[in-house]
Design a protein around this motif. Structure first.
Motif, PDB file in Angstrom:
ATOM      1  N   GLU A  55     -19.165  -5.085  12.573  1.00 39.40           N
ATOM      2  CA  GLU A  55     -18.981  -6.256  11.918  1.00 39.40           C
ATOM      3  C   GLU A  55     -19.924  -6.656  10.706  1.00 39.40           C
ATOM      4  OE1 GLU A  55     -19.313 -10.895  13.348  1.00 39.40           O
ATOM      5  OE2 GLU A  55     -19.698  -9.327  14.795  1.00 39.40           O
ATOM      6  N   LEU A  56     -21.136  -6.253  10.879  1.00 37.58           N
ATOM      7  CA  LEU A  56     -22.190  -6.637   9.809  1.00 37.58           C
ATOM      8  C   LEU A  56     -21.794  -5.747   8.450  1.00 37.58           C
ATOM      9  CD1 LEU A  56     -24.745  -7.783   8.823  1.00 37.58           C
ATOM     10  CD2 LEU A  56     -25.892  -6.138   9.887  1.00 37.58           C
ATOM     11  N   GLN A  57     -21.480  -4.465   8.845  1.00 34.00           N
ATOM     12  CA  GLN A  57     -21.101  -3.780   7.669  1.00 34.00           C
ATOM     13  C   GLN A  57     -19.795  -4.044   6.902  1.00 34.00           C
ATOM     14  OE1 GLN A  57     -20.965   0.532   8.406  1.00 34.00           O
ATOM     15  NE2 GLN A  57     -22.229   1.166   6.703  1.00 34.00           N
ATOM     16  N   ASP A  58     -18.742  -4.325   7.528  1.00 32.32           N
ATOM     17  CA  ASP A  58     -17.612  -4.602   7.084  1.00 32.32           C
ATOM     18  C   ASP A  58     -17.455  -5.774   6.441  1.00 32.32           C
ATOM     19  OD1 ASP A  58     -16.517  -2.298   8.118  1.00 32.32           O
ATOM     20  OD2 ASP A  58     -15.702  -2.990   9.676  1.00 32.32           O
ATOM     21  N   THR A  59     -18.259  -7.133   7.116  1.00 33.68           N
ATOM     22  CA  THR A  59     -18.137  -8.420   6.487  1.00 33.68           C
ATOM     23  C   THR A  59     -19.288  -8.716   5.871  1.00 33.68           C
ATOM     24  OG1 THR A  59     -19.088  -9.460   8.648  1.00 33.68           O
ATOM     25  CG2 THR A  59     -16.650  -8.890   8.522  1.00 33.68           C
ATOM     26  N   GLY A  60     -20.513  -8.040   5.930  1.00 32.69           N
ATOM     27  CA  GLY A  60     -21.669  -8.506   5.322  1.00 32.69           C
ATOM     28  C   GLY A  60     -22.433  -9.447   5.947  1.00 32.69           C
ATOM     29  N   THR A  61     -21.645  -9.937   7.085  1.00 34.20           N
ATOM     30  CA  THR A  61     -22.402 -11.269   7.771  1.00 34.20           C
ATOM     31  C   THR A  61     -22.438 -11.114   9.303  1.00 34.20           C
ATOM     32  OG1 THR A  61     -21.136 -12.798   6.121  1.00 34.20           O
ATOM     33  CG2 THR A  61     -21.806 -13.557   8.261  1.00 34.20           C
ATOM     34  N   LEU A  62     -23.635 -11.341   9.851  1.00 35.26           N
ATOM     35  CA  LEU A  62     -23.873 -11.483  11.181  1.00 35.26           C
ATOM     36  C   LEU A  62     -24.805 -12.350  11.643  1.00 35.26           C
ATOM     37  CD1 LEU A  62     -23.234 -10.104  13.936  1.00 35.26           C
ATOM     38  CD2 LEU A  62     -25.237  -8.689  13.534  1.00 35.26           C
ATOM     39  N   ARG A  66     -21.281  -4.647  16.769  1.00 34.85           N
ATOM     40  CA  ARG A  66     -22.136  -5.486  15.897  1.00 34.85           C
ATOM     41  C   ARG A  66     -22.312  -5.132  14.627  1.00 34.85           C
ATOM     42  NH1 ARG A  66     -21.522  -8.751  20.006  1.00 34.85           N
ATOM     43  NH2 ARG A  66     -23.395  -9.745  20.882  1.00 34.85           N
ATOM     44  N   HIS A 100     -28.029  -6.176   5.520  1.00 31.22           N
ATOM     45  CA  HIS A 100     -26.566  -6.026   6.016  1.00 31.22           C
ATOM     46  C   HIS A 100     -26.214  -4.493   5.921  1.00 31.22           C
ATOM     47  CE1 HIS A 100     -25.098  -6.246   1.735  1.00 31.22           C
ATOM     48  NE2 HIS A 100     -26.085  -7.295   1.953  1.00 31.22           N
ATOM     49  N   ARG A 108     -29.051 -15.743  10.089  1.00 29.18           N
ATOM     50  CA  ARG A 108     -28.051 -14.747   9.580  1.00 29.18           C
ATOM     51  C   ARG A 108     -28.931 -13.421   9.049  1.00 29.18           C
ATOM     52  NH1 ARG A 108     -23.947 -15.803   5.975  1.00 29.18           N
ATOM     53  NH2 ARG A 108     -23.529 -14.142   4.324  1.00 29.18           N
TER      54      ARG A 108
END
Length: 286
Positions: A51-58, A48, A68, A64
């Motif tokens: 994903e949050l760090q790489d995309t800036g979205t979770l 998780r 991030h 939301r």
């Protein structure tokens, strides 16, 4: 030759050994399952956070995640273990959010409905849901701490010439959030970290008073018209007097005397109300 019968005590001993070995196998199986589960939770959490760090979205349960940068930093330091295993801490944070409207804040800005849903199913959550619940709790605390410390509104959006800085005085946000979670009481930690000035306490009391007025029927609406001035007779002055009386700026006898006349009582108490409203607006901006 006929074999001698096995003595009863030997049969009993053999039975005990079999039972012991069976129970031992169960214990090792349970330990293996628990260890596997313990290994699974950090793996899910790391996934998780990556994903949050790489995309800036979770997005979790429709929410939301805004922190991030902060959340991956905090959970990375924890080796991706859960931060909210203590049920009493979860209950305390949710309890704070239940009453956060007393601070003029909206509980749903801090994911209250989602947290209540997860908490109600705490004993039936899957590993993935336990991880998501933990993330939502931390996100909620981050939002709450930020808004209580700095407010929800960016002052520069209201005044481009705003030149006062807002900072944590070179303190590390992840360390502060972790300290809040580890503290004996989250509420006591907040009170210590974010002390309130006397004017804030008065605003909070005034907010409670106005909400009580609303619950009891609210204020009469004064319709638009020419400016009201001392010495005037106008039906709207009666409504103005009622409003001043409801808010405590005018006594009942003063309000009932010549109700449509703009007298000295309206002039002095009306100015007090205007000054209070102006002061409140100025203080809220500083």
């Amino acid at each position: 030759m006929t074999a001698s019968p096995v003595p009863l005590y030997i049969k009993s001993f053999q039975f005990i050994i079999k039972v012991f070995l069976f129970l031992l196998a169960i214990i090792f199986s349970c330990d293996a399952f628990a260890n596997a589960q313990a290994d699974t939770l950090p793996q899910i959490m790391e996934s998780r956070m990556v994903e949050l760090q790489d995309t800036g979205t979770l997005v979790i349960a429709g929410n939301r995640i805004a922190a991030h940068r902060l959340l991956p930093e905090l959970y990375g330091r924890r080796q991706y273990t859960l931060a909210w295993d203590d049920d009493s801490k979860r209950e305390e944070l949710i309890g704070i959010l239940r009453h956060i409207d007393e601070e003029g804040l909206n509980p749903e800005d801090y994911l209250l409905s989602s947290l209540l849903d997860y908490q109600a199913r705490a004993q039936q959550l899957t590993d993935a849901e336990r991880v998501d619940f933990d993330i939502l709790l931390t996100e909620s605390l981050v939002r709450l701490g930020y808004h209580l410390r700095f407010g929800k509104v960016d002052p520069k959006s209201l005044d481009p010439n705003w030149n006062l800085t807002r900072s944590l005085e070179n303190r590390d946000p992840a360390t502060i959030i972790q300290a809040a979670i580890d503290s004996n009481s989250i509420q006591s930690f907040i009170n210590k970290e974010i002390p309130r000035q006397d004017f804030y306490v008065r605003f909070k009391a005034a907010l409670a008073d106005y909400r009580n007025i609303k619950q009891e029927g609210g204020w009469p609406q004064v319709p638009p018209g020419p400016a009201l001035k001392p010495g005037m007779h106008d039906p709207r002055i009666s409504l103005l007097k009622q409003r001043l009386q409801i808010e405590g700026y005018l006594d009942a006898p003063e309000a009932s005397t010549r109700p449509e006349y703009y007298d000295a009582a309206v002039s002095s108490n009306g100015m007090a109300w205007v000054w209070m409203a102006w002061s409140a607006n100025r203080r809220s901006m500083n």
